[in-house]
Design an enzyme around this catalytic site. Structure first.
Site, PDB file in Angstrom:
ATOM      1  CG  HIS A  95      -0.168   0.184   2.539  1.00 15.62           C
ATOM      2  ND1 HIS A  95       0.530  -0.843   3.134  1.00 15.62           N
ATOM      3  CD2 HIS A  95       0.017   1.262   3.341  1.00 15.62           C
ATOM      4  CE1 HIS A  95       1.104  -0.409   4.248  1.00 15.62           C
ATOM      5  NE2 HIS A  95       0.816   0.879   4.397  1.00 15.62           N
ATOM      6  CG  ASP A 153       1.292   5.218   4.614  1.00 20.11           C
ATOM      7  OD1 ASP A 153       0.907   4.040   4.721  1.00 20.11           O
ATOM      8  OD2 ASP A 153       2.405   5.617   5.002  1.00 20.11           O
ATOM      9  CG  HIS A 186       4.947   1.244   3.071  1.00 19.81           C
ATOM     10  ND1 HIS A 186       4.517   2.421   2.496  1.00 19.81           N
ATOM     11  CD2 HIS A 186       4.277   1.140   4.236  1.00 19.81           C
ATOM     12  CE1 HIS A 186       3.631   3.005   3.293  1.00 19.81           C
ATOM     13  NE2 HIS A 186       3.455   2.236   4.352  1.00 19.81           N
ATOM     14  NE  ARG A 230       2.325   6.972   9.523  1.00 18.38           N
ATOM     15  CZ  ARG A 230       1.279   6.560   8.833  1.00 18.38           C
ATOM     16  NH1 ARG A 230       1.273   5.353   8.291  1.00 18.38           N
ATOM     17  NH2 ARG A 230       0.228   7.320   8.710  1.00 18.38           N
TER      18      ARG A 230
HETATM   19  C1  OGA Z   1       3.155   2.803   8.058  1.00 18.83           C
HETATM   20  C2  OGA Z   1       3.445   1.405   7.779  1.00 18.83           C
HETATM   21  C3  OGA Z   1       5.210  -0.181   8.085  1.00 18.83           C
HETATM   22  C4  OGA Z   1       5.888  -0.853   9.218  1.00 18.83           C
HETATM   23  O1  OGA Z   1       3.675   3.337   9.054  1.00 18.83           O
HETATM   24  O2  OGA Z   1       2.426   3.419   7.275  1.00 18.83           O
HETATM   25  O3  OGA Z   1       2.855   0.841   6.901  1.00 18.83           O
HETATM   26  O4  OGA Z   1       6.798  -1.630   8.934  1.00 18.83           O
HETATM   27  N1  OGA Z   1       4.406   0.872   8.522  1.00 18.83           N
HETATM   28  O5  OGA Z   1       5.526  -0.614  10.374  1.00 18.83           O
HETATM   29 MN    MN Z   2       1.735   2.322   5.675  1.00 18.12          MN
END
Ligand code: OGA
Ligand code: MN
Length: 275
Positions: free
Chosen positions: A98, A100, A252, A266
């Site tokens: 995906h 985000d 990702h 994040r």
């Molecule tokens: C995000 C996500 C990936 C992870 O923070 O958007 O998809 O490895 N994280 O935690």
């Molecule tokens: Mn993500």
């Protein structure tokens, strides 16, 4: 002059960056060098960056205003960052290719993820270049999708999140606040001008103007095209690793192969209308 050292991970995507301390304000040269590297490599990896959430937010703000995610498993003490605190990640939403929050009319420019606690084993993140994926499509398919748009809908990830018990929100209320949006299937990066495939399994529901049968044939093909390893790199986190990805040219996948606690902070940077 910038003190940055940028080492590519693959020719398609990813670069390791050192020679910079993310706790400190960036010099103009370093800020510029980071952006140049980001647009060239799509995702940057930094090691040994023991940053507080406040420092992470301050780092992010040097690249644009903060984007407040419409929903999150957990917000930080300050809504400018969210905390991903997981021990059983399977089905939590990030374990699917995906980009985000593409259900937003102006999806994020990028995100900065800081590993606070890593699991005993597993918990890598895979990144794929949507530019490399687009460029690998045959010219007839590129021509077919170049002028198309697709609908992205928050209810797609949200329904799953609610069902799995990860999101406690009112679906109708969220739907009213975030109505479905249309984005080009192929987007053009606002700075580099590179074209990137911009459909993903989390949020894209259908391509506009196609019949149901045509959508059933074309959309999964495009969404799954990103899964080829030739467009990807894989990042193994250490405590205090930081990844910064361009959400406009990457997808990702958080590999759900750990069983002990993993904590990530994040911060997300606001984006622009997709063209
Ligand atoms: C995000 C996500 C990936 C992870 O923070 O958007 O998809 O490895 N994280 O935690
Ligand atoms: Mn993500």
């Amino acid at each position: 002059m910038s003190s940055l050292h940028v080492q590519p991970v693959t020719a398609s995507i990813g670069a390791n960056v050192d020679g910079v301390d993310l706790r400190e304000p960036l010099s103009d040269a370093d800020r510029k060098a980071i952006l140049e590297a980001l647009f060239e490599h799509h995702v940057l990896f930094f090691r040994n960056q023991d940053i507080t959430p406040e420092q992470q937010v301050a780092f992010a703000k040097q690249f644009g205003p903060i984007s407040f995610p419409p929903f999150s498993p957990k917000y930080g003490d300050d809504p400018e960052y969210i905390v991903l605190d997981q021990t059983s990640p399977r089905g939590e939403g990030a374990d699917q290719w995906h980009s985000d929050n593409t259900f937003m009319a102006e999806p994020p420019m990028g995100s900065i993820l800081h590993a606070v606690k890593i699991p005993e084993v597993g918990g890598d993140t895979c990144f794929a270049s949507a530019v490399a994926a687009y460029e690998a499509l045959s010219p007839p398919i590129q021509r077919l999708i170049d002028g198309l748009t697709a609908v992205h809908d928050i209810t797609k990830p949200l329904r799953k999140g609610i069902e799995a018990g990860h999101a406690e929100v009112d679906l109708a209320e969220m739907q009213a606040k975030w109505p479905p949006v249309e984005h080009p299937v192929v987007r053009t990066h606002p700075v580099s001008g590179k074209k990137a495939l911009f459909v993903n399994r989390n949020s894209t529901t259908h391509i506009v103007g196609l019949s149901e049968a045509e959508n059933e044939a074309l959309l999964p093909m495009l969404m799954d095209h990103i899964r080829s390893p030739e467009f990807q790199c894989r990042f193994t986190w250490d405590t205090h690793s930081v990844a910064f990805w361009d959400n406009r040219t990457t997808q990702h996948f958080a590999v759900p192969d750990y069983r002990t606690r993993r904590i990530m902070n994040r911060v997300t940077i606001a984006g622009e209308k997709v063209v």
